[in-house]
Motif scaffolding. Sequence first.
Motif, PDB file in Angstrom:
ATOM      1  N   TYR A   7      46.349 -20.886  12.629  1.00  0.00           N
ATOM      2  CA  TYR A   7      47.680 -20.863  13.204  1.00  0.00           C
ATOM      3  C   TYR A   7      47.963 -22.234  13.771  1.00  0.00           C
ATOM      4  O   TYR A   7      47.314 -22.692  14.700  1.00  0.00           O
ATOM      5  CB  TYR A   7      47.648 -19.815  14.311  1.00  0.00           C
ATOM      6  N   ASN A  47      53.766  -6.494  10.771  1.00  0.00           N
ATOM      7  CA  ASN A  47      52.948  -7.568  11.340  1.00  0.00           C
ATOM      8  C   ASN A  47      51.611  -7.028  11.839  1.00  0.00           C
ATOM      9  O   ASN A  47      50.574  -7.671  11.690  1.00  0.00           O
ATOM     10  CB  ASN A  47      53.689  -8.255  12.489  1.00  0.00           C
ATOM     11  N   SER A  48      51.648  -5.856  12.437  1.00  0.00           N
ATOM     12  CA  SER A  48      50.401  -5.241  12.894  1.00  0.00           C
ATOM     13  C   SER A  48      49.536  -4.842  11.695  1.00  0.00           C
ATOM     14  O   SER A  48      48.314  -4.937  11.742  1.00  0.00           O
ATOM     15  CB  SER A  48      50.696  -4.012  13.759  1.00  0.00           C
ATOM     16  N   GLU A  51      47.685  -7.698  10.545  1.00  0.00           N
ATOM     17  CA  GLU A  51      46.537  -7.934  11.418  1.00  0.00           C
ATOM     18  C   GLU A  51      45.393  -6.986  11.021  1.00  0.00           C
ATOM     19  O   GLU A  51      44.223  -7.357  11.057  1.00  0.00           O
ATOM     20  CB  GLU A  51      46.968  -7.725  12.885  1.00  0.00           C
ATOM     21  N   ASP A  74      49.418  -2.521  18.924  1.00  0.00           N
ATOM     22  CA  ASP A  74      48.241  -2.524  18.059  1.00  0.00           C
ATOM     23  C   ASP A  74      47.045  -3.054  18.833  1.00  0.00           C
ATOM     24  O   ASP A  74      47.194  -3.633  19.901  1.00  0.00           O
ATOM     25  CB  ASP A  74      48.497  -3.360  16.801  1.00  0.00           C
ATOM     26  N   ARG A  77      44.106  -8.900  17.453  1.00  0.00           N
ATOM     27  CA  ARG A  77      43.668 -10.010  18.319  1.00  0.00           C
ATOM     28  C   ARG A  77      44.722 -10.393  19.345  1.00  0.00           C
ATOM     29  O   ARG A  77      44.452 -11.126  20.279  1.00  0.00           O
ATOM     30  CB  ARG A  77      43.366 -11.244  17.446  1.00  0.00           C
ATOM     31  N   GLY A  78      45.939  -9.916  19.139  1.00  0.00           N
ATOM     32  CA  GLY A  78      47.028 -10.342  20.024  1.00  0.00           C
ATOM     33  C   GLY A  78      47.680 -11.590  19.464  1.00  0.00           C
ATOM     34  O   GLY A  78      46.986 -12.491  18.994  1.00  0.00           O
ATOM     35  N   ILE A  79      49.002 -11.614  19.522  1.00  0.00           N
ATOM     36  CA  ILE A  79      49.705 -12.810  19.052  1.00  0.00           C
ATOM     37  C   ILE A  79      49.257 -13.995  19.903  1.00  0.00           C
ATOM     38  O   ILE A  79      49.162 -13.873  21.130  1.00  0.00           O
ATOM     39  CB  ILE A  79      51.231 -12.610  19.177  1.00  0.00           C
ATOM     40  N   PRO A  80      48.950 -15.128  19.301  1.00  0.00           N
ATOM     41  CA  PRO A  80      48.496 -16.281  20.084  1.00  0.00           C
ATOM     42  C   PRO A  80      49.514 -16.665  21.161  1.00  0.00           C
ATOM     43  O   PRO A  80      50.719 -16.672  20.906  1.00  0.00           O
ATOM     44  CB  PRO A  80      48.361 -17.390  19.035  1.00  0.00           C
ATOM     45  N   VAL A 108      50.781 -18.096   8.071  1.00  0.00           N
ATOM     46  CA  VAL A 108      49.958 -17.336   8.985  1.00  0.00           C
ATOM     47  C   VAL A 108      50.604 -16.022   9.315  1.00  0.00           C
ATOM     48  O   VAL A 108      49.989 -14.981   9.373  1.00  0.00           O
ATOM     49  CB  VAL A 108      49.871 -18.085  10.328  1.00  0.00           C
ATOM     50  N   TYR A 109      51.903 -16.129   9.547  1.00  0.00           N
ATOM     51  CA  TYR A 109      52.495 -15.041  10.268  1.00  0.00           C
ATOM     52  C   TYR A 109      52.871 -13.850   9.443  1.00  0.00           C
ATOM     53  O   TYR A 109      52.831 -12.726   9.892  1.00  0.00           O
ATOM     54  CB  TYR A 109      53.697 -15.555  11.066  1.00  0.00           C
ATOM     55  N   ARG A 136      44.887 -10.704  25.562  1.00  0.00           N
ATOM     56  CA  ARG A 136      44.011 -11.704  24.927  1.00  0.00           C
ATOM     57  C   ARG A 136      43.228 -12.428  25.992  1.00  0.00           C
ATOM     58  O   ARG A 136      43.732 -12.627  27.092  1.00  0.00           O
ATOM     59  CB  ARG A 136      44.877 -12.781  24.248  1.00  0.00           C
ATOM     60  N   THR A 170      48.634  -6.329  20.875  1.00  0.00           N
ATOM     61  CA  THR A 170      50.025  -6.728  21.072  1.00  0.00           C
ATOM     62  C   THR A 170      50.865  -5.474  21.295  1.00  0.00           C
ATOM     63  O   THR A 170      50.693  -4.491  20.578  1.00  0.00           O
ATOM     64  CB  THR A 170      50.551  -7.463  19.812  1.00  0.00           C
TER      65      THR A 170
HETATM   66  C1  0RA Z   1      48.638 -15.127  14.152  1.00  0.00           C
HETATM   67  C2  0RA Z   1      47.309 -15.435  14.467  1.00  0.00           C
HETATM   68  C3  0RA Z   1      46.516 -14.456  15.054  1.00  0.00           C
HETATM   69  C4  0RA Z   1      47.042 -13.229  15.318  1.00  0.00           C
HETATM   70  C5  0RA Z   1      48.336 -12.919  15.000  1.00  0.00           C
HETATM   71  C6  0RA Z   1      49.131 -13.877  14.409  1.00  0.00           C
HETATM   72  C7  0RA Z   1      48.847 -11.580  15.300  1.00  0.00           C
HETATM   73  C8  0RA Z   1      50.192 -11.265  15.102  1.00  0.00           C
HETATM   74  C9  0RA Z   1      50.628  -9.998  15.400  1.00  0.00           C
HETATM   75  C10 0RA Z   1      51.852  -9.340  15.354  1.00  0.00           C
HETATM   76  C11 0RA Z   1      51.658  -8.065  15.803  1.00  0.00           C
HETATM   77  N1  0RA Z   1      50.401  -7.889  16.120  1.00  0.00           N
HETATM   78  C12 0RA Z   1      49.724  -9.046  15.902  1.00  0.00           C
HETATM   79  N2  0RA Z   1      48.442  -9.357  16.084  1.00  0.00           N
HETATM   80  C13 0RA Z   1      48.012 -10.588  15.795  1.00  0.00           C
HETATM   81  C14 0RA Z   1      45.087 -14.719  15.374  1.00  0.00           C
HETATM   82  C15 0RA Z   1      44.878 -15.754  16.417  1.00  0.00           C
HETATM   83  C16 0RA Z   1      43.407 -15.846  16.737  1.00  0.00           C
HETATM   84  O1  0RA Z   1      42.928 -15.057  17.537  1.00  0.00           O
HETATM   85  O2  0RA Z   1      42.747 -16.700  16.139  1.00  0.00           O
END
Ligand code: 0RA
Length: 640
Positions: A7, A47-48, A51, A74, A77-80, A108-109, A136, A170
Amino acid sequence: MTKKTTYDADSISVLEGLEAVRKRPGMYIGSVSRKGLNHLIYEIVDNSVDEHLAGYCSEIQVFLEKDGSCTVSDNGRGIPVDLHAKGVSAERLVFTTLHAGGKFDDSVYKTSGGLHGVGSSVVNALSTYLDIEVSRDGYIHHDHYERGVPTIELKDGLLPVIGKTKATGTKINFLPDPEIFEKTRFQAEEVKSRLHETAYLNPELTIIFEDRRGEQTEHVEFHEENGIVGFVEDLNKNKEKIHDVIYFKGESEGILVEGAFQYVNEFHENVLGFCNNIYNAEGGTHLTGFKTVFTTVINNYARELGILKEKDANFTGADVRNGMTAVISIKHPAPRFEGQTKTKLDNQDASRAVSKVAGEEIVRYFDRNLETLKSVIGCAEKAAKIRKTEERAKTNLLSKQKYSFDSNGKLANCESRDPSKCEIFIVEGDSAGGSAKTARDRNFQAILPIRGKILNVEKASIDKVLANAEIKAMINAFGCGFSEGYGNDFDISKLRYDKIIIMADAAVDGAHISTLLLTPFYRFMADLIYEGHVYIAMPPLYKAMPARGQEEYLYDDKALEQYRKRHKGSFTLQRYKGLGEMDPDQLWETTLNPETRILKRVEIEDARMASSVTEMLMGTEVPPRRAFIYEQACDAELDV
Ligand code: 0RA
């Protein structure tokens, strides 16, 4: 397999502000009808799911809240939330900038790329508010937006922390903006159906759905260990199965291919395509690859087994898919889409990959299961026979049809021959038909009365259907022919009426009359529905006549209830039992006059999960012309 890259600043390209989304919401979510509304949820859920596909999330929760909002959470890992190169929390950029999304690259997204896979920022822009909590690194980070605009001040670019946690994930809570959407009440059935489908496509994922809006919370968990095999089983439940579901899986050219199919004792096919977990309503290369190889395989076997003799022609593709229910799901690293709604998969390598994997695996299966193979070929034989009967029936019908338009029994046609201006009302019953003929504006409104129970065509064979006088009258009147599983003679450009309006008594539940009347439309003239030509008229149920003040038509019991609250003085209430009870003036004013009537447009909301045709058909209200023009005018102004 979907891959997530790291990311970084470059992975989110800023295209335009969220203003653009609010100005032209339809461009981003398809429509501002209920369909678009439900789509908001899918954007967030997808998006979830991504993930989950990345390997970090096992559970997604979707709650429809009492206040009309929706919460999606969800355990990924959680949105950065860390500082982005642009000096603000990464989360902020995700929610405030329109990134290219999976549509254009494998950023990434968003990797999947579906209908309008532009994601979180679009939902944010179209929500009265959006609240987000990211768990996170031991903390719960909080952010809040109103109509896409952040309302929380960042400290050194970072989000405030509102608590500690060991969990990660998230949680997003948003309320659709009534300034944008015609309707803001999510449809639980539609949402559940889509979530269920997502669960089938991701057998290791659990999705929890709650509808908290009623007195009692409805709680449903979707977890489908058997994946697409379970999907096919469910699509075929209540149907007469001919064999167990056949499953295949493989990889080719870096594309993962998975398929499941089963034959049932019915006269149509239902083949659904998915790419990266997204349904492709218009099909595409994965399906052509499957269909082509399947036809070849079955014809080869049929000749080998002597079922097709040397002199016999091959089975057609439609013949061999007669009675087939199939789900083809592929994972593609860089999908491209085309077609009217950008849901048709376009990658040629997908066709090759599916064809290779399906070809090899299906032959491997049939070589070992000859009995199943024979019953599948049996379905093709039956279809071929019907096809030939149908071809004869069609020639008969068409030759009769040539000059039959004006002499079409009870059709009271309109004077105008400009289809864009013409409407045809399909009216149940001769007496209502008579009133409608008197009440209409004969300049542009045609009336076709039809009588009694129209044949249930969902099950009937094609020659029976074509022998049905009511159905024939409709096909003749519309002028575009019809299509059936075995061929396509339907030509929408020949349609004689812009609006086909089904008119039935208000007392009869709209859905009920639609059942029999809409089924032939769906089965033989589906494009009429897909292209928005089919409507249901909404005659009023009551007329309220107050001692003082204006008379008012009330369209349902809810309207009556509201009228009672609103209207303190005494009033006389007239209840219409049937259309026949209204005098022509009333019928004109309430049901026929474009300036004052209310129509429901018939839409096919969810063609895949519905177990019967009628469940797929739903209405969205089209307000009277005046209000409509007003709305269009607003749009036009915003469209600059
Ligand atoms: C980009 C990078 C990382 C997680 C996510 C997006 C992510 C996006 C969403 C949207 C809804 N739930 C999500 N969960 C994760 C990973 C960043 C990292 O920990 O390296």
